[in-house]
Design an enzyme around this catalytic site. Structure first.
Site, PDB file in Angstrom:
ATOM      1  N   ASN A 261       2.443 -15.784   0.898  1.00 55.36           N
ATOM      2  CA  ASN A 261       1.218 -15.602   0.117  1.00 55.36           C
ATOM      3  C   ASN A 261       0.082 -16.265   0.887  1.00 55.36           C
ATOM      4  O   ASN A 261       0.236 -17.377   1.390  1.00 55.36           O
ATOM      5  CB  ASN A 261       1.333 -16.266  -1.243  1.00 55.36           C
TER       6      ASN A 261
ATOM      7  N   HIS B  59      10.349  -8.866   3.224  1.00 58.25           N
ATOM      8  CA  HIS B  59       8.913  -8.586   3.285  1.00 58.25           C
ATOM      9  C   HIS B  59       8.395  -8.405   4.716  1.00 58.25           C
ATOM     10  O   HIS B  59       7.221  -8.085   4.910  1.00 58.25           O
ATOM     11  CB  HIS B  59       8.122  -9.706   2.594  1.00 58.25           C
TER      12      HIS B  59
ATOM     13  N   GLU C 227       1.048  -4.869  -9.190  1.00 58.06           N
ATOM     14  CA  GLU C 227      -0.085  -5.136  -8.310  1.00 58.06           C
ATOM     15  C   GLU C 227      -0.958  -3.879  -8.291  1.00 58.06           C
ATOM     16  O   GLU C 227      -0.863  -3.039  -7.395  1.00 58.06           O
ATOM     17  CB  GLU C 227       0.425  -5.543  -6.933  1.00 58.06           C
TER      18      GLU C 227
ATOM     19  N   ARG D 234     -40.099  -1.177  17.930  1.00 57.46           N
ATOM     20  CA  ARG D 234     -41.044  -1.871  17.059  1.00 57.46           C
ATOM     21  C   ARG D 234     -40.350  -2.638  15.935  1.00 57.46           C
ATOM     22  O   ARG D 234     -40.825  -3.687  15.499  1.00 57.46           O
ATOM     23  CB  ARG D 234     -42.019  -0.848  16.459  1.00 57.46           C
TER      24      ARG D 234
ATOM     25  N   TYR E 220       7.027 -18.894 -11.647  1.00 57.50           N
ATOM     26  CA  TYR E 220       6.996 -17.668 -10.852  1.00 57.50           C
ATOM     27  C   TYR E 220       7.275 -17.952  -9.377  1.00 57.50           C
ATOM     28  O   TYR E 220       6.658 -18.814  -8.755  1.00 57.50           O
ATOM     29  CB  TYR E 220       5.626 -16.964 -10.968  1.00 57.50           C
TER      30      TYR E 220
ATOM     31  N   TYR F 124     -39.581   3.221  16.466  1.00 55.54           N
ATOM     32  CA  TYR F 124     -39.016   2.188  15.588  1.00 55.54           C
ATOM     33  C   TYR F 124     -37.914   1.367  16.265  1.00 55.54           C
ATOM     34  O   TYR F 124     -37.722   0.184  15.954  1.00 55.54           O
ATOM     35  CB  TYR F 124     -38.431   2.833  14.331  1.00 55.54           C
TER      36      TYR F 124
ATOM     37  N   PHE G  98      -4.546 -15.422  -3.841  1.00 57.93           N
ATOM     38  CA  PHE G  98      -4.159 -14.656  -2.657  1.00 57.93           C
ATOM     39  C   PHE G  98      -4.925 -13.342  -2.522  1.00 57.93           C
ATOM     40  O   PHE G  98      -4.833 -12.658  -1.515  1.00 57.93           O
ATOM     41  CB  PHE G  98      -2.667 -14.333  -2.687  1.00 57.93           C
TER      42      PHE G  98
END
Length: 509
Positions: free
Chosen positions: A205, A93, A420, A290, A63, A287, A336
């Site tokens: 990646n 990309h 994906e 405290r 791959y 609070y 990844f």
């Protein structure tokens, strides 16, 4: 390499585990990077194994090495086109949009990407890693954009922009200007890298975009959490609070570490305070005063968990597929996927927002005209508005943080034609978490501005030595408010004061 180690200005990339503190120290001290012999050997051995594997088995599909990517995984790529495949990958990309990632975060991206590739499971050339080191050492910082990553197949888009300059494309920061990558390569007489099989995928990646934000945020959150305790100590004396809630016996029977640490810190910060020792106290305080150990402490425990997660990631290999020469295997998996980081960012955002939320409540109480303090901490209230409106600002920022704490990690969206089908959205979580961090700094600054004003109304009574030392330094930057003035200037000066000072500046160890 022993001589290199002795040189404090050099950091050697190796298989040694990298703590976030040591990583931050490398960045802060501006150390140069070098590859250890161990890392060099691992990179070269892995590359040689991959070349041999491809040459010996022409029929096997690996791959991203001799196939397309994502949904196109079944498309075989001819051996003659494998190199072009890597170039196409980086270019196609690089789809980032939005604001440019700050340069100091890009530098962390480079450092953590180098660390990952140097583990010897990615198949990159030695020349590729060395060029990334050249970029780092010479402050050649690629222009990267903060939107475009789903945080699942790694940070594909940001890491593509990070990698484009290797092949002479894209833009870089150099000498305080944005320049074309090719121009800067020519300046240094660097030839573009001739990418080989898998290298493009190894480069894009990974989780280094998310991780760079995480490293920065954790480092700064540690700083702000320390300041939160110190500022809270000023508020406690400013509001003339009872210190009984910080007694060690109370916390020993509910011993969450952050709670124990916070109570101890407050006790140390207020040790010797005349105001704290004054017996004229209410039995119980609100609070927000405290429960400081319980609230601050829980956020500190969250920070510890998230820091450990990010440290694991800083020492991990997060590209795909992974190469194991010693086992004679090339394995495609999902390292990844950014889920651990995505959950960490959401968790840490909530933890930081809570520190801001309780801080704003203390600011509100200090302005309320109770316990001998004038309304809005100013003489002649009515004619003077005093510190009324900084609390509005704090409330606005606290509310924004609540909105930002809607988790990113639950918002998966399908991509790559269904291949994906679950993504982490950790990149969105990272940029959101940074906004929460920056907002927390503003909220704490407003509390300090307010608490210091309240404390000065307690004069001549004094607080502890650490608190008084800090207030004296602070008053050199921001004076006591005697009449209305532009408070945005005071808030910004307070922010800068917090940024530049450490808790250790005021505490004698």
């Amino acid at each position: 390499m022993i001589e290199v180690e002795a040189n404090r200005k050099v950091h050697e990339i190796s298989s040694r585990l990298f703590s976030l503190d040591s990583l931050s120290e490398v960045l802060k001290s501006n150390k140069k990077l070098v590859l250890s012999k161990e890392a060099t050997d691992k990179i070269q051995e892995c590359r040689a194994y991959l070349d041999k594997k491809i040459y010996e088995d022409e029929e096997a599909l690996f791959y991203g090495i001799n196939t397309g990517f994502g949904y196109l995984q079944q498309v075989r790529i001819d051996r003659k086109e494998i190199q072009q495949l890597q170039y196409n990958l980086l270019q196609s990309h690089a789809c980032g949009v939005g604001e440019k990632v700050p340069k100091h975060l890009v530098k962390i991206m480079l450092l953590t990407k180098i660390q990952s590739l140097a583990q010897g499971h990615s198949g990159v050339q030695l020349e590729t890693v060395q060029r990334l080191i050249d970029f780092y050492n010479n402050d050649v910082l690629p222009v990267v954009y903060n939107q475009g990553s789903l945080g699942a197949s790694g940070d594909l888009s940001p890491l593509s922009h990070l990698s484009l300059p290797l092949i002479g494309l894209g833009e870089v920061y150099h000498e305080c200007k944005i320049r074309s990558s090719q121009e800067v390569l020519d300046h240094f007489s660097w030839e573009p890298i001739a990418l080989r099989s898998k290298e493009g995928l190894s480069l894009i990646n990974g989780t280094q975009f998310m991780l760079s934000y995480g490293v920065h945020i954790v480092n700064q959150a540690q700083h702000l959490f320390e300041w939160a305790d110190l500022i809270a100590a000023v508020s406690l004396d400013g509001f003339n609070c009872n210190v009984q809630p910080f007694n060690h016996l109370i916390h020993a029977i509910r011993p969450h570490q952050g709670q124990l640490d916070t109570a101890a810190a407050i006790r140390k910060l207020l040790e010797g305070s005349e105001i704290a020792q004054n017996k004229a106290k209410q039995v119980q305080d609100p609070y927000s005063f405290r429960c400081i150990p319980q609230v601050h402490g829980a956020s500190k425990d969250t920070l510890g968990f998230v820091k450990n997660t990010f440290e694991q990631e800083a020492n991990a290999v997060t590209d795909n597929p992974n190469i194991f020469p010693e086992a004679d295997q090339i394995l495609s998996g999902g390292n990844f996927h950014g889920q651990p980081l995505a959950l960490g960012f959401d968790y840490l955002s909530i933890a930081m927002a809570e520190i801001g939320s309780i801080s704003e409540r203390r600011t509100y109480q200090l302005l309320s005209g109770q316990r001998g303090l004038p309304l809005f901490l100013v003489n002649d209230p009515g004619l003077q508005s005093g510190l009324m409106i900084p609390q509005y600002t704090a409330a606005s920022v606290v509310s924004e943080n609540k909105q930002l704490c809607t988790p990113s990690s639950v918002d998966s969206i399908v991509s790559s034609n269904g291949q994906e089908d679950h993504v982490s959205m950790g990149a969105n979580g990272a940029t959101k978490c940074l906004r929460v961090l920056n907002n927390l700094e503003k909220i704490l600054a407003i509390e300090l501005l307010t608490a210091a004003q309240a404390l000065d109304f307690r004069r001549p009574s004094k607080s502890s030595r650490p608190v008084e030392k800090m207030i004296a330094a602070y008053r050199e930057e921001v004076s006591f408010n005697t009449q209305d003035r532009v408070l945005a200037t005071d808030i910004e000066s307070t922010i800068q004061f917090i940024r530049k000072r450490q808790l250790s500046d005021f505490i004698n160890h």
